[in-house]
Enzyme design. Structure first.
Site, PDB file in Angstrom:
ATOM      1  N   THR A  26       0.850  -1.195   0.000  1.00 57.08           N
ATOM      2  CA  THR A  26       0.000   0.000   0.000  1.00 57.08           C
ATOM      3  C   THR A  26       0.883   1.242   0.000  1.00 57.08           C
ATOM      4  OG1 THR A  26      -1.758  -1.142   1.172  1.00 57.08           O
ATOM      5  CG2 THR A  26      -1.729   1.258   1.380  1.00 57.08           C
ATOM      6  N   GLY A  27       0.464   2.251  -0.759  1.00 52.96           N
ATOM      7  CA  GLY A  27       1.213   3.507  -0.759  1.00 52.96           C
ATOM      8  C   GLY A  27       1.676   3.877  -2.149  1.00 52.96           C
ATOM      9  N   ASP A  81       6.381  -4.300  -0.876  1.00 51.30           N
ATOM     10  CA  ASP A  81       5.751  -3.122  -0.268  1.00 51.30           C
ATOM     11  C   ASP A  81       6.793  -2.053   0.066  1.00 51.30           C
ATOM     12  OD1 ASP A  81       3.808  -1.464   0.757  1.00 51.30           O
ATOM     13  OD2 ASP A  81       3.232  -2.779   2.413  1.00 51.30           O
ATOM     14  N   ALA A  83       8.034   1.397   2.574  1.00 49.42           N
ATOM     15  CA  ALA A  83       8.283   1.601   4.001  1.00 49.42           C
ATOM     16  C   ALA A  83       8.405   3.095   4.265  1.00 49.42           C
ATOM     17  CB  ALA A  83       9.558   0.887   4.429  1.00 49.42           C
ATOM     18  N   GLY A  95       3.275   1.826   7.970  1.00 46.31           N
ATOM     19  CA  GLY A  95       1.951   2.190   8.470  1.00 46.31           C
ATOM     20  C   GLY A  95       1.567   3.623   8.214  1.00 46.31           C
ATOM     21  N   GLU A 103      -0.471  -5.420   6.424  1.00 40.16           N
ATOM     22  CA  GLU A 103       0.911  -5.466   5.910  1.00 40.16           C
ATOM     23  C   GLU A 103       1.778  -6.386   6.753  1.00 40.16           C
ATOM     24  OE1 GLU A 103       1.110  -1.013   3.909  1.00 40.16           O
ATOM     25  OE2 GLU A 103       1.901  -1.288   5.909  1.00 40.16           O
TER      26      GLU A 103
HETATM   27  C1  5RP Z   1       1.312   2.019   4.259  1.00 39.26           C
HETATM   28  C2  5RP Z   1       2.777   1.825   4.331  1.00 39.26           C
HETATM   29  C3  5RP Z   1       3.582   2.324   3.179  1.00 39.26           C
HETATM   30  O1  5RP Z   1       4.341   1.279   2.680  1.00 39.26           O
HETATM   31  C4  5RP Z   1       4.475   3.422   3.646  1.00 39.26           C
HETATM   32  O2  5RP Z   1       3.672   4.417   4.265  1.00 39.26           O
HETATM   33  C5  5RP Z   1       5.271   4.032   2.514  1.00 39.26           C
HETATM   34  O3  5RP Z   1       4.420   4.673   1.645  1.00 39.26           O
HETATM   35  P1  5RP Z   1       4.938   5.449   0.362  1.00 39.26           P
HETATM   36  O4  5RP Z   1       5.497   4.420  -0.563  1.00 39.26           O
HETATM   37  O5  5RP Z   1       3.730   6.146  -0.164  1.00 39.26           O
HETATM   38  O6  5RP Z   1       5.988   6.422   0.842  1.00 39.26           O
HETATM   39  O7  5RP Z   1       3.319   1.303   5.261  1.00 39.26           O
HETATM   40  O8  5RP Z   1       0.668   1.645   5.443  1.00 39.26           O
END
Ligand code: 5RP
Length: 222
Positions: A26-27, A81, A83, A95, A103
């Site tokens: 997610t993200g 994913d 971070a 998160g 996750e």
């Molecule tokens: C979502 C997450 C995401 O992986 C984290 O916030 C990083 O997001 P982005 O890739 O948009 O910087 O843990 O709950």
């Protein structure tokens, strides 16, 4: 930033093989992995995927990826994913998008968890990014007092001036620890507080690879 995120995501997706069960993150970085996997599926790659959030599930369906439920497999082959912070040992804070419970379940049950990020996420010590915790709503004030007693400034995450609700119906508390000296110890202490459902601390033992994308479109392994 987008070039770096996309480069890391595309590099990670190369590890996905036919027939795999794939965990989708997610993200904004995981978004690029979903797009890259969608392209591979359009070119004939057959995989099934499970998503760490409703938003990622919807995005995956849009690009033609077959989504299965958490009940329909016994382990995940590969989970990709982003971070929020990554230290030198590959411990993570996650998160930021509020999806940490799903996750963490995906990371823990994956044969290979590949983290994708741009250079801005690499830190010496975790903690500048406020650590997200998923907590049960009905006991939130009591739980928050116990969390504060561990030495942080906790704040209830809001959206449009009301508590942010996770995909699992819970609240998120963002904790300012400034810096986290012992990641494993803090994770245990937080888990001992009734009402804390899950923490955004992902220990290095869960992480197989960290792929860092650069602005020139190349990547490096941490
Ligand atoms: C979502 C997450 C995401 O992986 C984290 O916030 C990083 O997001 P982005 O890739 O948009 O910087 O843990 O709950």
């Amino acid at each position: 930033m987008e070039v770096a995120k996309k480069a890391a995501a595309e590099s990670a997706v190369e590890f996905i093989k036919p027939g795999m069960i794939v965990g989708l993150g997610t993200g904004t970085t995981a978004y690029w992995a979903i797009q890259a996997l969608g392209k591979k599926v359009a070119n004939g790659l057959e995989v099934k995927a499970v998503a760490s959030s409703v938003a990622s599930e919807e995005e995956a369906k849009k690009v033609g990826i077959q989504i299965v439920s958490f009940h329909s497999f016994s382990s995940i082959d590969i989970y990709i994913d982003g971070a929020d912070e990554i230290d030198g040992e590959k411990n993570l804070i996650k998160g930021g998008g509020g999806a940490l419970l799903r996750e963490k379940i995906l990371a823990f049950n994956s044969k290979e968890f590949i983290v994708i990020a741009d250079e801005s996420k690499v830190v010496k010590q975790l903690g500048k990014f406020h650590l997200p915790l998923e907590v049960v709503p009905f006991a939130q004030p009591l739980t928050m007092r116990q969390i504060a007693a561990l030495g942080c400034k906790p704040s209830l995450r809001l959206k449009n001036n009301t508590p942010f609700i996770t995909d699992n119906g819970n609240y998120i508390i963002d904790c300012d620890f400034t810096s986290i000296a012992s990641v494993a110890e803090l994770n245990i202490q937080l888990h001992l507080i009734p009402g804390v459902v899950e923490t955004g601390l992902f220990l290095y033992t869960m992480v197989a690879k960290v792929i860092i994308g650069k602005e020139d479109g190349t990547v490096r392994l941490l």
